[in-house]
Design a protein around this motif. Structure first.
Motif, PDB file in Angstrom:
ATOM      1  N   SER A 104       7.147  -1.447  -9.895  1.00 40.39           N
ATOM      2  CA  SER A 104       6.869  -0.098  -9.431  1.00 40.39           C
ATOM      3  C   SER A 104       6.285  -0.230  -8.036  1.00 40.39           C
ATOM      4  O   SER A 104       5.083  -0.090  -7.828  1.00 40.39           O
ATOM      5  N   PRO A 105       7.153  -0.546  -7.076  1.00 39.90           N
ATOM      6  CA  PRO A 105       6.664  -0.891  -5.740  1.00 39.90           C
ATOM      7  C   PRO A 105       5.788   0.186  -5.137  1.00 39.90           C
ATOM      8  O   PRO A 105       4.823  -0.123  -4.432  1.00 39.90           O
ATOM      9  N   ILE A 106       6.108   1.462  -5.405  1.00 44.72           N
ATOM     10  CA  ILE A 106       5.325   2.533  -4.789  1.00 44.72           C
ATOM     11  C   ILE A 106       3.874   2.477  -5.286  1.00 44.72           C
ATOM     12  O   ILE A 106       2.949   2.841  -4.582  1.00 44.72           O
ATOM     13  N   ASP A 107       3.673   1.954  -6.495  1.00 49.03           N
ATOM     14  CA  ASP A 107       2.311   1.777  -7.003  1.00 49.03           C
ATOM     15  C   ASP A 107       1.770   0.389  -6.679  1.00 49.03           C
ATOM     16  O   ASP A 107       0.725  -0.010  -7.188  1.00 49.03           O
ATOM     17  N   GLY A 108       2.511  -0.367  -5.885  1.00 51.56           N
ATOM     18  CA  GLY A 108       2.028  -1.693  -5.483  1.00 51.56           C
ATOM     19  C   GLY A 108       2.365  -2.801  -6.467  1.00 51.56           C
ATOM     20  O   GLY A 108       1.852  -3.910  -6.344  1.00 51.56           O
TER      21      GLY A 108
END
Lengths: 235, 204
Positions: free
Chosen positions: B114-118
């Motif tokens: 979940s790249p947007i959440d790191g």
């Protein structure tokens, strides 16, 4: 003051779990820019509102007093199904929007550009061209548009046979020599990027280099996480 | 406002609240229940919690929870080494096991990209998966991450990572649920089900 958004067209950019059964949902709306809503109970049981996932287009109704609004109704319209690299690219678009677009700042043109980019990705169009077109539109809509017409110092038209150095927040400045500088581009390349003519691989590479430089000042210190998805796994 | 009772009881109530789905009221009910009705059960719970928290770790092979070096599934020699099923959580292993019919091995990611959440590739122990597959013996990797956007991204990332390993990589089918009626299935699912249609073999 209570803010209310009624039946507005929106795209879901991101959803993260919140408490037991709720979710925090990030939306791109037509009139209100990015909007964060809390959807209570949307993850409860088996009825997990399928429209509230990224790339879903919904009609949203929400209200609240703080920056975080409460979702009261979401009518799911349709959803772009992206796969593979197109999916990574879609997530990249979403992260760009979340980082650059302000809350409560309507950008109808950006909404259209996003919609076109998703449709192009879903249709399997060449990914780099889609991303560059969108990045240009995003910068333009956020007020950081790149001027591909004129030399920022002399005010003369960009000429195909000359070279220009790109300076963020300034624009293109003519340079005498094409030195070994990653910020220097030929006029012909810039005009091709202006017209979104990405059939040439050199233009695509130059466009990527240029837009990375143009986006960097607005992203701050944190890198874009979705870029890590495009890693090269070849051993 | 929460009514404070006494330091020990308040602490017990607060401790129960770490459980999912347990709010102040339920926590209070649980605390008062074991104090009043079930002290022996309370002690058993306390011992079980301490033992589990201290000794349960990850299986060295599949990263499932276990207190031994290898989990039961990895230690079972009757299992098919050539099949490796990649799942997001330990609960997913239980779900697949209870469904029956699968006799291969597993690998637990304990999350999804979940790249947007790191949460990037590094957070999921994908290097461990790569090493496990690289050690040989695996003929097919079944990507059984969830059919959410993040689950799809995770599956595709792993598929790209393992592409040059020379093995079969498959994705669990998704579409209309068993016993489902098309009328009530959302458009995205139906579109996916149509794209993933398969030939219907008719005997005779």
């Amino acid at each position: 003051m209570t803010r209310r958004i009624v039946n507005e067209l929106a795209y879901v950019l991101h959803q993260r779990p919140y408490r037991e059964t709720s979710a925090l949902v990030e939306l791109l709306t037509v009139e209100h820019g990015c909007v964060s809503v809390v959807g209570r109970g949307v993850r409860a049981g088996r009825r997990t509102a399928p429209g509230l996932h990224p790339f879903g287009r919904i009609l949203v109704t929400c209200s609240g007093k703080s920056a975080l609004l409460t979702l009261t109704h979401a009518e799911s319209l349709d959803r772009h199904v992206l796969q593979g690299r197109a999916l990574f690219s879609g997530l990249y678009l979403n992260e760009l929007i979340l980082r650059l677009v302000k809350h409560d700042d309507g950008h109808p043109a950006l909404f259209v550009a996003y919609e076109e980019a998703l449709a192009a990705l879903a249709a399997g169009e060449e990914i780099e061209s889609v991303l560059r077109r969108f990045e240009k539109a995003l910068l333009r809509e956020c007020g950081y548009g790149i001027d591909f017409e004129f030399d920022a110092e002399t005010g003369r038209s960009i000429e195909p046979l000359r070279c220009y150095r790109f300076q963020p927040d300034v624009g293109f400045v003519g340079v005498a020599e094409r030195a070994d500088d990653r910020s220097v581009f030929s006029g012909a390349t810039l005009l091709a990027i202006r017209d979104d003519g990405y059939h040439d691989a050199d233009v695509r590479r130059a466009a990527k280099r240029l837009l990375r430089r143009a986006l960097a000042p607005h992203l701050g210190d944190r890198p874009l996480n979705t870029r890590s998805l495009f890693g090269d796994h070849r051993r | 406002m929460t009514v404070r009772i006494s330091p020990l009881i308040d602490r017990l109530i607060d401790a129960f609240r770490i459980l999912p789905g347990v709010g102040p009221k339920s926590a209070q009910r649980m605390a008062l229940y074991i104090l009043r009705h079930n002290r022996a059960g309370g002690r058993t719970l306390a011992d079980a919690l301490i033992d589990a928290m201290e000794r349960v770790d990850y299986c060295r092979r599949c990263r499932n929870f276990c207190e031994t070096e290898f989990c039961n599934i990895c230690a079972d020699e009757r299992r098919d080494d050539s099949l490796l099923c990649v799942v997001e959580s330990a609960a997913d292993i239980l779900a697949v096991e209870q469904a029956g019919g699968y006799r291969g091995r597993y690998f637990v990611l304990h999350g999804r990209l979940s790249p947007i959440d790191g949460l990037g590739p590094d957070a999921l122990g994908l290097d461990r998966l790569d090493a496990l597959v690289g050690a040989g013996g695996v003929g097919e990797v079944i990507l059984a991450t969830n059919t959410t956007v993040e689950g799809e991204a995770t599956a595709h990332y792993i598929a790209e990572m393992l592409r040059d390993r020379g093995l079969a990589i498959s994705r669990i089918a998704h579409g209309v649920p068993m016993g489902g009626e098309l009328e009530y299935v959302d458009g995205g699912t139906i579109a996916h089900a149509l794209r993933g249609r398969r030939n219907l073999a008719v005997d005779g």
